[in-house]
Design a protein around this motif. Sequence first.
Motif, mmCIF file in Angstrom:
data_model
loop_
_atom_site.group_PDB
_atom_site.id
_atom_site.type_symbol
_atom_site.label_atom_id
_atom_site.label_comp_id
_atom_site.label_asym_id
_atom_site.label_seq_id
_atom_site.Cartn_x
_atom_site.Cartn_y
_atom_site.Cartn_z
ATOM 1 N N LYS A 169 2.226 1.670 -3.461
ATOM 2 C CA LYS A 169 1.185 2.114 -4.372
ATOM 3 C C LYS A 169 0.992 3.628 -4.255
ATOM 4 N N VAL A 170 1.006 4.133 -3.018
ATOM 5 C CA VAL A 170 0.861 5.572 -2.805
ATOM 6 C C VAL A 170 2.053 6.329 -3.379
ATOM 7 N N LYS A 171 3.259 5.798 -3.183
ATOM 8 C CA LYS A 171 4.466 6.447 -3.707
ATOM 9 C C LYS A 171 4.448 6.511 -5.238
ATOM 10 N N THR A 172 3.980 5.439 -5.885
ATOM 11 C CA THR A 172 3.977 5.431 -7.352
ATOM 12 C C THR A 172 2.890 6.334 -7.921
ATOM 13 N N THR A 173 1.777 6.494 -7.220
ATOM 14 C CA THR A 173 0.724 7.379 -7.718
ATOM 15 C C THR A 173 1.098 8.848 -7.521
ATOM 16 N N LEU A 174 1.892 9.147 -6.489
ATOM 17 C CA LEU A 174 2.327 10.527 -6.263
ATOM 18 C C LEU A 174 3.459 10.946 -7.193
ATOM 19 N N GLN A 200 0.829 -1.203 0.000
ATOM 20 C CA GLN A 200 0.000 0.000 0.000
ATOM 21 C C GLN A 200 0.869 1.261 0.000
#
Length: 85
Positions: free
Chosen positions: A79-84, A76
Amino acid sequence: MSRIMKKHIILSIALLLVNFYDVYAQCAMCRATVENNISDGASQVGAGLNTGILYLMAMPYILIASIAYIWYKKSQQNKVKTTLA
């Protein structure tokens, strides 16, 4: 197959067989202890043995659940790091 891989497979099989025989021996020892204590009239040993068995049975599940939780949290965060980014 490489030579190192064959050695690892052979070593793994050998360790598995050694562990199997140790576990089988312990079962016979526990059974003999319970049978001796029941014949002496001590009924608390059976309850304590059952509690110990349940404790040992639960530990692998707790370990797997902990690893799965940590893995989920890390995925998770990734996932947050790649979306930012």
